[in-house]
Scaffold this motif. Structure first.
Motif, short mmCIF file in Angstrom:
data_model
loop_
_atom_site.label_atom_id
_atom_site.label_comp_id
_atom_site.label_asym_id
_atom_site.label_seq_id
_atom_site.Cartn_x
_atom_site.Cartn_y
_atom_site.Cartn_z
N ILE A 87 0.83 -1.21 0.00
CA ILE A 87 0.00 0.00 0.00
C ILE A 87 0.86 1.25 0.00
O ILE A 87 0.57 2.23 -0.71
CB ILE A 87 -0.95 -0.03 1.21
N ALA A 88 1.94 1.25 0.79
CA ALA A 88 2.80 2.43 0.86
C ALA A 88 3.48 2.70 -0.48
O ALA A 88 3.66 3.87 -0.86
CB ALA A 88 3.85 2.25 1.95
N SER A 89 3.84 1.64 -1.21
CA SER A 89 4.49 1.83 -2.51
C SER A 89 3.55 2.48 -3.52
O SER A 89 4.02 3.03 -4.53
CB SER A 89 4.98 0.48 -3.05
N VAL A 90 2.25 2.43 -3.26
CA VAL A 90 1.27 3.05 -4.16
C VAL A 90 0.82 4.40 -3.64
O VAL A 90 0.73 5.39 -4.40
CB VAL A 90 0.06 2.11 -4.37
N ILE A 91 0.53 4.49 -2.35
CA ILE A 91 -0.07 5.71 -1.79
C ILE A 91 0.91 6.87 -1.81
O ILE A 91 0.56 8.00 -2.19
CB ILE A 91 -0.56 5.44 -0.36
N VAL A 92 2.16 6.62 -1.40
CA VAL A 92 3.13 7.73 -1.30
C VAL A 92 3.38 8.40 -2.65
O VAL A 92 3.26 9.62 -2.78
CB VAL A 92 4.44 7.22 -0.66
N PRO A 93 3.69 7.65 -3.74
CA PRO A 93 3.84 8.35 -5.03
C PRO A 93 2.53 8.92 -5.56
O PRO A 93 2.54 9.92 -6.29
CB PRO A 93 4.39 7.26 -5.96
N ALA A 94 1.39 8.28 -5.21
CA ALA A 94 0.12 8.76 -5.73
C ALA A 94 -0.20 10.16 -5.22
O ALA A 94 -0.84 10.95 -5.92
CB ALA A 94 -1.00 7.80 -5.36
N GLY A 246 2.77 0.01 -11.37
CA GLY A 246 2.73 -1.45 -11.33
C GLY A 246 2.00 -1.97 -10.11
O GLY A 246 1.20 -2.91 -10.20
N GLY A 247 2.25 -1.36 -8.94
CA GLY A 247 1.53 -1.78 -7.74
C GLY A 247 0.05 -1.47 -7.81
O GLY A 247 -0.79 -2.24 -7.35
N LEU A 248 -0.29 -0.33 -8.44
CA LEU A 248 -1.70 0.05 -8.55
C LEU A 248 -2.47 -0.94 -9.42
O LEU A 248 -3.56 -1.41 -9.04
CB LEU A 248 -1.81 1.46 -9.11
N VAL A 249 -1.93 -1.28 -10.59
CA VAL A 249 -2.64 -2.21 -11.47
C VAL A 249 -2.67 -3.62 -10.87
O VAL A 249 -3.61 -4.38 -11.10
CB VAL A 249 -2.01 -2.23 -12.87
N ALA A 250 -1.64 -3.98 -10.07
CA ALA A 250 -1.66 -5.29 -9.40
C ALA A 250 -2.77 -5.36 -8.37
O ALA A 250 -3.46 -6.38 -8.26
CB ALA A 250 -0.30 -5.55 -8.75
#
Length: 380
Positions: A87-94, A246-250
């Motif tokens: 979740i952090a790998s997606v939320i922080v850049p988002a 990549g994390g978001l689409v996964a």
């Protein structure tokens, strides 16, 4: 004797019909109860699905001599670490992308200018047509006051404590479920009245755990692989923060049908925010669609289809149902819950509603009228 048998038959049919009606009423009431009590039922259901998926790891640790309490704590901590890292790998850049969105509106408008011109011309035509009809009647001006929405910070600040409480509650449910899993399963099996019943119960429990955990493990592996591949492709075409995409689409790929569509749409918006050329801006979304088509039509059926086959219509209905009940979380839980329910019904037997309704003439008195009608028909 004939009258008594006929009365007994009608009584049994009436009782069965009343039971079926009551069951249908309960089934229709359950979704509204789940929707109204989502603050309780949603975290409990999420916790149970996660716990069932972690049972194979728990049993593997217990077979190597680790106590149930320590094994359960290890499973919970491992899941929390992996989930929070994803979740952090997606939320922080988002958050950076959301911050850039206002400044990139002009670039998006420039990329979409051909489409905007078409819709603008159509809007002018509609306005002119409506103006022609509006001039034929007097209209009075109205003042509409629009209240500014609350800020995102206020929304997060007000909802964060509630979300933290639910996450803590779900974590405790997962831990206590896992720590008492072996004892609970043994008690459930040994409390059966016969050996065959005990064996059936054990088989149903094992199949439910195996199917659910195998599906989630396989889908998670496929989604991670797809996310890594999409990240590499986006890095190659120059898309910023490819790991985030990549994390978001996964994560979105856990939602059948609609998740990939949403992922492609978000990638299209990200491409329009990044590149000045419309054709190149749509390349990231097109590359993801190509990867997803290979995953959905080749890889996933090859890995999951051998173990589990579910009617796509059932998946779509389950997705729609649980999305209506619990929103996005329900969409994520739709397929695991469908697998659990299907496993139980396969073992217990599916209700033969059609046979009950039509085989013995529920809506007519054919059973009681056939014999008198045959007796009263004149012979030729």
């Amino acid at each position: 004797m004939v009258n008594q048998a006929e009365m007994a038959y009608r009584r049994d049919r009436l009782l069965a019909w009343l039971a079926l009606t009551a069951g249908a009423g309960i089934i229709l009431a359950i979704p509204f109860a789940l929707h109204a009590g989502s603050e309780f039922f949603l975290p409990v259901t999420c916790a149970l699905v996660i716990a069932v998926a972690l049972v194979p790891l728990l049993e593997w640790l217990e077979r190597r001599g680790m106590p149930s309490a320590i094994a359960s704590l290890f499973c919970v901590l491992l899941f929390l670490v992996l989930a929070n890292a994803a979740i952090a790998s997606v939320i922080v850049p988002a958050t950076d992308w959301f911050a850039l969105l206002p400044s990139r509106i002009a670039l998006i408008r420039h990329n979409l200018s051909p489409l905007i011109d078409i819709y603008a011309a159509f809007e002018r035509f509609v306005d002119q047509t409506m103006g022609t009809f509006a001039r034929s009647s007097a209209t009075s001006a109205r003042t509409v006051t629009v209240e500014a929405p609350n800020s995102l910070f206020d929304y997060v600040a007000t909802s964060a404590p509630h979300a933290i409480v639910q996450m803590l509650f779900s974590t405790l449910v997962v831990y206590f479920f896992l720590s008492g899993w072996t004892r609970m399963r043994r008690r459930t099996i040994t409390s059966r009245g016969s050996f065959s019943s005990a064996m059936t119960t054990a088989r149903v429990i094992q199949e439910m755990v195996d199917r659910t955990s195998a599906y989630l493990a396989t889908i998670t592996t496929v989604n991670i692989g797809m996310g890594v591949l999409v990240s590499l492709v986006l890095w190659f075409v120059g898309m910023p923060t490819p790991m985030m995409w990549g994390g978001l689409v996964a994560i979105l790929n856990y939602i059948p049908y609609f998740g990939p569509i949403l992922g492609a749409g978000l990638l299209a918006i990200g491409g329009l925010m990044t590149f000045a050329d419309l054709g190149y801006a749509l390349v990231p979304a097109a590359m993801f669609v190509a990867v997803h088509l290979v995953e959905a039509n080749v890889l996933t059926p090859m890995l999951v289809g051998r173990r589990l086959t579910i009617n796509p219509l059932l998946i779509l209905v389950a997705l729609s149902f649980w999305s209506w009940v619990w929103g996005t979380a329900g969409a994520l839980l739709a397929v695991p819950l469908l697998i659990i329910l299907k496993t139980i019904l396969d073992a217990a037997g599916w209700p033969d509603i059609t046979g009950f309704l039509f085989a013995e003439g529920t809506f007519t008195n054919a059973h009681g009228d056939e014999e008198p009608l045959a007796q009263s028909w004149p012979e030729k």
